[in-house]
Scaffold this motif. Sequence first.
Motif, PDB file in Angstrom:
ATOM      1  N   UNK A 113      38.218  24.765  32.712  1.00  0.00           N
ATOM      2  CA  UNK A 113      39.421  25.386  33.798  1.00  0.00           C
ATOM      3  C   UNK A 113      38.641  24.619  35.211  1.00  0.00           C
ATOM      4  N   UNK A 114      40.219  24.047  35.270  1.00  0.00           N
ATOM      5  CA  UNK A 114      40.004  23.605  37.010  1.00  0.00           C
ATOM      6  C   UNK A 114      38.745  23.981  38.331  1.00  0.00           C
ATOM      7  N   UNK A 115      38.110  23.295  38.914  1.00  0.00           N
ATOM      8  CA  UNK A 115      36.789  24.020  39.699  1.00  0.00           C
ATOM      9  C   UNK A 115      37.050  24.551  41.056  1.00  0.00           C
ATOM     10  N   UNK A 116      38.223  24.958  41.069  1.00  0.00           N
ATOM     11  CA  UNK A 116      38.681  25.192  42.592  1.00  0.00           C
ATOM     12  C   UNK A 116      39.285  26.517  41.679  1.00  0.00           C
ATOM     13  N   UNK A 117      40.126  27.109  40.882  1.00  0.00           N
ATOM     14  CA  UNK A 117      40.222  28.065  40.035  1.00  0.00           C
ATOM     15  C   UNK A 117      39.082  28.584  39.736  1.00  0.00           C
ATOM     16  N   UNK A 118      38.033  28.143  39.555  1.00  0.00           N
ATOM     17  CA  UNK A 118      36.742  28.825  38.856  1.00  0.00           C
ATOM     18  C   UNK A 118      36.142  29.188  39.761  1.00  0.00           C
ATOM     19  N   UNK A 119      35.601  29.059  41.459  1.00  0.00           N
ATOM     20  CA  UNK A 119      34.899  29.157  42.310  1.00  0.00           C
ATOM     21  C   UNK A 119      35.636  30.610  43.110  1.00  0.00           C
ATOM     22  N   UNK A 120      37.123  30.563  43.362  1.00  0.00           N
ATOM     23  CA  UNK A 120      38.181  31.338  43.810  1.00  0.00           C
ATOM     24  C   UNK A 120      37.506  32.383  42.253  1.00  0.00           C
ATOM     25  N   UNK A 121      37.689  32.267  41.300  1.00  0.00           N
ATOM     26  CA  UNK A 121      37.535  33.706  40.727  1.00  0.00           C
ATOM     27  C   UNK A 121      36.132  34.431  40.771  1.00  0.00           C
ATOM     28  N   UNK A 122      35.419  33.505  41.021  1.00  0.00           N
ATOM     29  CA  UNK A 122      34.186  33.514  41.286  1.00  0.00           C
ATOM     30  C   UNK A 122      33.903  34.641  42.556  1.00  0.00           C
ATOM     31  N   UNK A 123      34.301  33.956  43.290  1.00  0.00           N
ATOM     32  CA  UNK A 123      34.140  35.080  44.651  1.00  0.00           C
ATOM     33  C   UNK A 123      35.419  36.017  44.648  1.00  0.00           C
ATOM     34  N   UNK A 124      35.830  36.215  44.419  1.00  0.00           N
ATOM     35  CA  UNK A 124      37.160  37.474  44.110  1.00  0.00           C
ATOM     36  C   UNK A 124      36.284  38.723  43.035  1.00  0.00           C
ATOM     37  N   UNK A 125      35.754  38.325  42.611  1.00  0.00           N
ATOM     38  CA  UNK A 125      35.488  38.870  41.803  1.00  0.00           C
ATOM     39  C   UNK A 125      33.964  39.395  42.116  1.00  0.00           C
TER      40      UNK A 125
END
Length: 326
Positions: A113-125
Amino acid sequence: MSGVGSFVGIDLGGTKIRGVLADGEGRILASRQEPTGASEGSKAVFATLASIAASLVEEGRAAGRAPLAVGVGAPGPLDAERGIILVTENLPFVDFPLGPSLEARLGLPVKLDNDGCAAAMGEYLYGAGRGADPLVYVTASTGIGGGAIIGGRPLRGRGSNALEVGHMTLLPEGPECKCGNRGCAEALASGTAIAARAEEAVLAASSGGRPTSLSSCPRLGAEEVFREAGRGDAVAELIVSEALAYLGICVANLATLFDPELIVIGGGLCRSGERLFEAVRLAVRSRCSKAVSGTLRILPAGLGEDSGALGAAALAAQAACGDQAG
Ligand SMILES: [Zn+2]
């Protein structure tokens, strides 16, 4: 997603590859990090990434928590569905089948997946953005990237290439960007852009231009420019204030687009501290409507360097368990 299984998440960055072994609740059980070695070529970078992933898989198995899937957050553009990195500016990959190659090596499902998408998910969860929706994530580092979570899901776009925040044009005739465009956010406000301005200033000073303490720095990175600005060097101060003004415009544009509840900012430039956040908050207050800026929160990443790797593990878990809403 609880239970005895675990997940491996890898954040493939331009300077380092970071991997974590995490349980289904985002608790880190082990982590590994190696320099990317981008100049060594795609095979060497892949070998490093694969050995980090393999050792985390091994560690999970040894602890009786065998990993069920592996997630990789990588810079794009990507063909995420087929697990292919199409091309990247800071890494030596062209049409590289990272997902299938890693699956073959590990014998486990791999979610690219896109790295920005992964980081956004990490921060969201698990990070600063727990439960904040919509959430926008911006990373300001060597490059500039981003991601957004809307209705609990990452906004991917057609090929997982949405929120390429760094290539948003902010200045039509601005400096050239690695992507070929001019005046991208990344060419104006990234750590690389700040270092490039500093080098220009040192060159100008050596040929009779405005003197600057940057001339006596043995290394010229964003960190040194922030430091010299803090010590009162007017040239460094101008470079920093211009870069932060552009970062502010970039974040304000995202706020106007998404009307988010929270914007999380991560990446190495955040180490410059409160100054960056002050500049960004000021830009949002002065450029966005009151309806958008009024209750919008802007916070530093809560997971530090682990946002991307933990998010990649979470996306792998969601893909493996069919739990798309997290
Ligand atoms: Zn660009």
